[in-house]
Design an enzyme around this catalytic site. Structure first.
Site, PDB file in Angstrom:
ATOM      1  N   HIS A  16     -28.262  -1.436   4.723  1.00 14.59           N
ATOM      2  CA  HIS A  16     -28.905  -0.016   3.669  1.00 14.59           C
ATOM      3  C   HIS A  16     -28.637  -0.540   2.297  1.00 14.59           C
ATOM      4  O   HIS A  16     -30.054   0.106   2.133  1.00 14.59           O
ATOM      5  CB  HIS A  16     -27.305   0.585   4.170  1.00 14.59           C
ATOM      6  CG  HIS A  16     -27.134   1.323   5.010  1.00 14.59           C
ATOM      7  ND1 HIS A  16     -25.360   1.222   5.789  1.00 14.59           N
ATOM      8  CD2 HIS A  16     -27.791   1.749   6.432  1.00 14.59           C
ATOM      9  CE1 HIS A  16     -25.244   1.444   6.540  1.00 14.59           C
ATOM     10  NE2 HIS A  16     -26.507   1.756   7.375  1.00 14.59           N
ATOM     11  N   LYS A  59     -19.551  12.308  15.998  1.00  9.83           N
ATOM     12  CA  LYS A  59     -19.045  11.117  16.186  1.00  9.83           C
ATOM     13  C   LYS A  59     -17.743  10.678  15.025  1.00  9.83           C
ATOM     14  O   LYS A  59     -17.852  11.115  14.145  1.00  9.83           O
ATOM     15  CB  LYS A  59     -19.616   9.659  16.352  1.00  9.83           C
ATOM     16  CG  LYS A  59     -20.160   9.653  14.953  1.00  9.83           C
ATOM     17  CD  LYS A  59     -21.341   8.659  15.702  1.00  9.83           C
ATOM     18  CE  LYS A  59     -22.286   8.111  14.745  1.00  9.83           C
ATOM     19  NZ  LYS A  59     -23.834   7.423  14.235  1.00  9.83           N
ATOM     20  N   ARG A  74     -35.014  -0.405  12.041  1.00  9.57           N
ATOM     21  CA  ARG A  74     -34.541  -1.760  12.560  1.00  9.57           C
ATOM     22  C   ARG A  74     -35.383  -2.203  13.675  1.00  9.57           C
ATOM     23  O   ARG A  74     -36.338  -2.951  13.514  1.00  9.57           O
ATOM     24  CB  ARG A  74     -33.527  -2.171  12.508  1.00  9.57           C
ATOM     25  CG  ARG A  74     -32.544  -1.558  11.170  1.00  9.57           C
ATOM     26  CD  ARG A  74     -30.588  -1.189  11.824  1.00  9.57           C
ATOM     27  NE  ARG A  74     -30.940  -0.569  12.617  1.00  9.57           N
ATOM     28  CZ  ARG A  74     -29.388   0.577  12.468  1.00  9.57           C
ATOM     29  NH1 ARG A  74     -28.676  -0.473  12.929  1.00  9.57           N
ATOM     30  NH2 ARG A  74     -29.798   1.589  13.294  1.00  9.57           N
ATOM     31  N   SER A  98     -23.652  -0.673  11.537  1.00 12.31           N
ATOM     32  CA  SER A  98     -22.506  -0.662  11.528  1.00 12.31           C
ATOM     33  C   SER A  98     -21.408  -1.065  12.635  1.00 12.31           C
ATOM     34  O   SER A  98     -20.401  -1.104  12.276  1.00 12.31           O
ATOM     35  CB  SER A  98     -22.234   0.430  10.421  1.00 12.31           C
ATOM     36  OG  SER A  98     -22.425   1.312   9.574  1.00 12.31           O
TER      37      SER A  98
HETATM   38  P1  ADP Z   1     -27.075   7.124  11.342  1.00 11.20           P
HETATM   39  O1  ADP Z   1     -25.330   7.613  12.367  1.00 11.20           O
HETATM   40  O2  ADP Z   1     -27.800   8.285  10.724  1.00 11.20           O
HETATM   41  O3  ADP Z   1     -27.929   7.010  12.103  1.00 11.20           O
HETATM   42  P2  ADP Z   1     -26.689   5.280  10.073  1.00 11.20           P
HETATM   43  O4  ADP Z   1     -25.638   4.621   9.008  1.00 11.20           O
HETATM   44  O5  ADP Z   1     -26.409   3.964  11.053  1.00 11.20           O
HETATM   45  O6  ADP Z   1     -26.884   6.766   9.409  1.00 11.20           O
HETATM   46  O7  ADP Z   1     -28.394   5.050   9.678  1.00 11.20           O
HETATM   47  C1  ADP Z   1     -28.853   5.259   8.118  1.00 11.20           C
HETATM   48  C2  ADP Z   1     -30.203   5.365   7.865  1.00 11.20           C
HETATM   49  O8  ADP Z   1     -29.855   3.394   7.872  1.00 11.20           O
HETATM   50  C3  ADP Z   1     -30.661   4.922   9.378  1.00 11.20           C
HETATM   51  O9  ADP Z   1     -32.264   5.682   9.083  1.00 11.20           O
HETATM   52  C4  ADP Z   1     -30.892   3.239  10.208  1.00 11.20           C
HETATM   53  O10 ADP Z   1     -32.058   3.027  10.664  1.00 11.20           O
HETATM   54  C5  ADP Z   1     -30.845   3.029   8.676  1.00 11.20           C
HETATM   55  N1  ADP Z   1     -30.201   1.713   9.008  1.00 11.20           N
HETATM   56  C6  ADP Z   1     -29.239   0.645   9.567  1.00 11.20           C
HETATM   57  N2  ADP Z   1     -29.254  -0.447   9.553  1.00 11.20           N
HETATM   58  C7  ADP Z   1     -30.591  -0.732   8.432  1.00 11.20           C
HETATM   59  C8  ADP Z   1     -30.723  -1.954   8.508  1.00 11.20           C
HETATM   60  N3  ADP Z   1     -29.721  -3.064   8.700  1.00 11.20           N
HETATM   61  N4  ADP Z   1     -32.361  -2.059   7.956  1.00 11.20           N
HETATM   62  C9  ADP Z   1     -32.723  -1.299   7.932  1.00 11.20           C
HETATM   63  N5  ADP Z   1     -32.500   0.519   8.028  1.00 11.20           N
HETATM   64  C10 ADP Z   1     -31.454   0.348   8.892  1.00 11.20           C
END
Ligand code: ADP
Length: 172
Positions: free
Chosen positions: A19, A43, A92, A130
């Site tokens: 992130h 969730k 990703r 995460s």
């Molecule tokens: P959500 O539950 O809305 O998917 P996340 O917190 O999991 O929220 O992710 C927020 C955003 O960050 C999403 O667009 C996700 O694809 C992106 N993201 C999460 N981890 C990474 C990473 N390692 N590299 C690039 N983008 C990421």
């Protein structure tokens, strides 16, 4: 000229180096980037919304054009309120694509003035999510490659409380 405001929405449960990489690279695109922590989700997260905002706040205080907030409305309504026109999301792996594509199309239907911009992960962070980080932390593995030291410490503390039965594990 009006300010270009971007919104990077997500659950951030907790914020990862992946992130942070998107934030760092994304902030060059906007005058102001708002990291928007989604409060109202189906969730149940491990960290409550205030904890997630606080953890992000500590990581972004070094940037002057990034801010963190929580929101619990429709994303599109939140963008309107913030006078933002762009949603920033990260990609990703191919499996991210389908969900992100649908969401971008739905948001465009709801408001054609909103554009979603995708940034590819840096290759180092492609496997960072995460969900997996929580699983590693729960099993007492080393998460330092995936999160900052402060987040690693907070994960450890959280799972210690869970192990002692002092709080419930909602995060899985
Ligand atoms: P959500 O539950 O809305 O998917 P996340 O917190 O999991 O929220 O992710 C927020 C955003 O960050 C999403 O667009 C996700 O694809 C992106 N993201 C999460 N981890 C990474 C990473 N390692 N590299 C690039 N983008 C990421």
């Amino acid at each position: 000229m009006p300010k270009r405001i971007g919104v990077y929405p997500g659950t951030f449960d907790p914020i990862t180096r992946g992130h942070l990489d998107i934030i760092e690279r994304g902030l060059g695109l906007f005058d102001l980037l708002i990291v928007a922590v989604a409060e109202n989700l189906t969730k149940t997260p491990l960290f409550d919304v205030n904890e997630r905002v606080e953890l992000i706040g500590q990581e972004i205080k070094k940037y002057k054009n990034v801010r963190v907030e929580s929101f619990n409305s429709l994303l599109i309504d939140y963008l309107r309120k913030k006078k933002a026109k762009t949603v920033l999301r990260g990609l990703r792996v191919i499996s991210d694509f389908e969900y992100e594509f649908q969401m971008a199309l739905i948001n465009r239907k709801l408001d054609p003035g909103i554009e979603t911009v995708f940034m590819m992960t840096s290759e180092n962070y492609a496997p960072v999510s995460s969900r997996f980080i929580k699983e590693i932390a729960r099993l007492k593995g080393d998460v330092s490659a995936f999160v900052t030291p402060n987040v690693a410490k907070r994960l450890k503390e959280k799972y210690e409380l869970i192990d002692k039965g002092l709080i419930k594990n909602h995060g899985l």
